[in-house]
Design an enzyme around this catalytic site. Structure first.
Site, PDB file in Angstrom:
ATOM      1  CE  LYS A 128      -5.203 -11.327  -1.853  1.00 63.81           C
ATOM      2  NZ  LYS A 128      -5.210 -11.561  -0.469  1.00 63.81           N
ATOM      3  CE  LYS A 136     -11.879  -9.898   1.933  1.00 61.94           C
ATOM      4  NZ  LYS A 136     -11.802 -10.370   3.295  1.00 61.94           N
ATOM      5  CE  LYS A 166      -4.165  -1.817   2.319  1.00 61.53           C
ATOM      6  NZ  LYS A 166      -5.013  -2.173   1.243  1.00 61.53           N
TER       7      LYS A 166
HETATM    8  P1  AMP Z   1      -9.148 -12.451   4.035  1.00 64.75           P
HETATM    9  O1  AMP Z   1     -10.377 -12.374   3.226  1.00 64.75           O
HETATM   10  O2  AMP Z   1      -8.042 -11.590   3.534  1.00 64.75           O
HETATM   11  O3  AMP Z   1      -9.401 -12.351   5.481  1.00 64.75           O
HETATM   12  O4  AMP Z   1      -8.628 -13.923   3.836  1.00 64.75           O
HETATM   13  C1  AMP Z   1      -9.178 -15.004   4.558  1.00 64.75           C
HETATM   14  C2  AMP Z   1      -8.499 -16.276   4.165  1.00 64.75           C
HETATM   15  O5  AMP Z   1      -8.756 -16.553   2.780  1.00 64.75           O
HETATM   16  C3  AMP Z   1      -6.986 -16.259   4.331  1.00 64.75           C
HETATM   17  O6  AMP Z   1      -6.527 -17.518   4.759  1.00 64.75           O
HETATM   18  C4  AMP Z   1      -6.501 -15.949   2.946  1.00 64.75           C
HETATM   19  O7  AMP Z   1      -5.210 -16.439   2.721  1.00 64.75           O
HETATM   20  C5  AMP Z   1      -7.529 -16.702   2.089  1.00 64.75           C
HETATM   21  N1  AMP Z   1      -7.671 -16.081   0.765  1.00 64.75           N
HETATM   22  C6  AMP Z   1      -8.045 -14.810   0.492  1.00 64.75           C
HETATM   23  N2  AMP Z   1      -8.063 -14.585  -0.838  1.00 64.75           N
HETATM   24  C7  AMP Z   1      -7.669 -15.749  -1.417  1.00 64.75           C
HETATM   25  C8  AMP Z   1      -7.478 -16.170  -2.761  1.00 64.75           C
HETATM   26  N3  AMP Z   1      -7.711 -15.354  -3.799  1.00 64.75           N
HETATM   27  N4  AMP Z   1      -7.067 -17.450  -2.978  1.00 64.75           N
HETATM   28  C9  AMP Z   1      -6.837 -18.294  -1.954  1.00 64.75           C
HETATM   29  N5  AMP Z   1      -6.997 -17.964  -0.659  1.00 64.75           N
HETATM   30  C10 AMP Z   1      -7.414 -16.714  -0.384  1.00 64.75           C
END
Ligand code: AMP
Ligand code: TRP
Length: 334
Positions: free
Chosen positions: A195, A198, A112
């Protein structure tokens, strides 16, 4: 005794297919073999600005989606991070045992800064120490996460080892990240080098777990591919097709090779339809269960019971740490 496994998701938006494949479905797979502790990282969400009404909806939906994806509240402890206040308290103690240099190296913050984003909060900077507290205060041996979180678990290990050495006592279990070989990084459907996330700019990049099945199918059908005209797993030259293969293999719990041999004679349109049908099946199962959970009003009780259970482990660990550090006079039992 079963080993403890812990993970959390930060629902700063709606949960998506990357969250499901990289994290959530693994929580479900492991809940029989480990003492599973899963939580909603609501404090982590506010490290970037949130609109309160939308945040509350996202938190409620995430909790419902945990159960809808197959987590069984009888087996797994499910709670909201801020309901177990000891997590934040330990976080400050860990900050006081971490170095600016370490936090400067954390890619989430570093990226960021590199992008020139301004108004970054202090909470975003210290985010990894709260994550470390989540893990260490719950005595986790294993932390199943997507690849993007590996660095944070490594920092957690460093802080834990440092404190165990400094105070000559096993204050903390040293946790290990658990990263699946297939599916630990699902890519955007449009910008296949990024990746799925959100923060994706267009809705076509990302499949939300609560997307209507028709919408999800449309998104897969318009996913970016290439002009090679063959179904092969080759992330360098065919990242779009490889991503779709990974999605299909993960959801079907099959090898990528098996999917490739099943689909190798298909045109891209037919292959996308094949993947879209697999995604549609997963989403509709999850969504049926999600509706049941929301209608049953079970969430409050699940989160209440989960927080009470998680607080026992957390308060014990915090008391032990505070006593060891010489912080206590009357024993922290007030
Ligand atoms: P977050 O939404 O950033 O809290 O991510 C929650 C979990 O989902 C974490 O273990 C991340 O590593 C996993 N995660 C988030 N985005 C991806 C993605 N595009 N592919 C695989 N795992 C993901
Ligand atoms: N930082 C994690 C993410 O964005 C969420 C999280 C917070 C977490 N605390 C955790 C994951 C502890 C595993 C363990 O994905």
């Amino acid at each position: 005794m079963k080993k403890r496994m812990l993970s959390g998701i930060k629902p700063s938006g709606q949960l998506h297919l990357g969250n499901y494949i990289g994290a959530l479905r693994n929580f479900v797979r492991y809940q029989d073999d480990y003492e599973m502790v899963v939580f909603i990282a609501n404090l982590h969400c506010i490290t970037v600005p949130q609109e309160p009404t939308a945040l509350q909806t996202n938190l409620r939906d995430a909790a419902a989606l945990y159960i809808a994806s197959g987590l069984d509240p009888q087996k797994a402890t499910i709670f909201l991070q801020s309901d177990v206040m000891a997590h934040s308290q330990l976080s400050f103690i860990l900050q006081s045992h971490s170095y600016l240099g370490e936090l400067n190296r954390m890619t989430q913050y570093k990226d960021k800064v590199a992008k020139g984003e301004t108004e970054l909060t202090v909470g975003l900077y210290t985010y990894p120490t709260l994550m470390a507290a989540d893990i260490l205060i719950q005595d986790a041996h294993y932390v199943p996460v997507g690849i993007d979180q590996k660095q944070h678990v490594e920092l957690t290990r460093d802080i834990a080892q440092r404190m165990n050495n400094r105070y000559k006592k096993t204050l903390f279990t040293i946790p290990e990240p658990l990263i699946e070989k297939v599916g630990s990084k699902i890519y955007s459907l449009q910008n296949v080098e990024n990746k799925m996330s959100k923060s994706d700019t267009t809705e076509k990049d990302i499949i939300y777990l609560l997307d209507p099945v028709k919408t999800a199918t449309k998104k897969i059908m318009s996913a970016v591919t290439d002009s090679e005209n063959k179904i092969a797993y080759d992330p360098v030259n065919q990242p779009g097709i490889s991503n779709l293969l990974t999605i299909a293999a993960s959801l079907q719990v099959q090898n990528i090779d098996t999917i490739v041999s099943e689909c190798k004679n298909m045109q891209y349109g037919a292959f996308k339809k094949y993947v879209a049908d697999i995604v549609a099946k997963t989403l509709s199962e999850i969504q049926d269960k999600y509706n049941e959970v929301i209608e049953s009003n079970m969430l409050e009780k699940v989160l209440q019971d989960g927080a009470e259970k998680a607080a026992i482990t957390a308060n014990n660990r915090l008391a032990m740490v505070q006593e060891t550090l010489g912080l206590e006079i009357i024993g922290g039992k007030l």
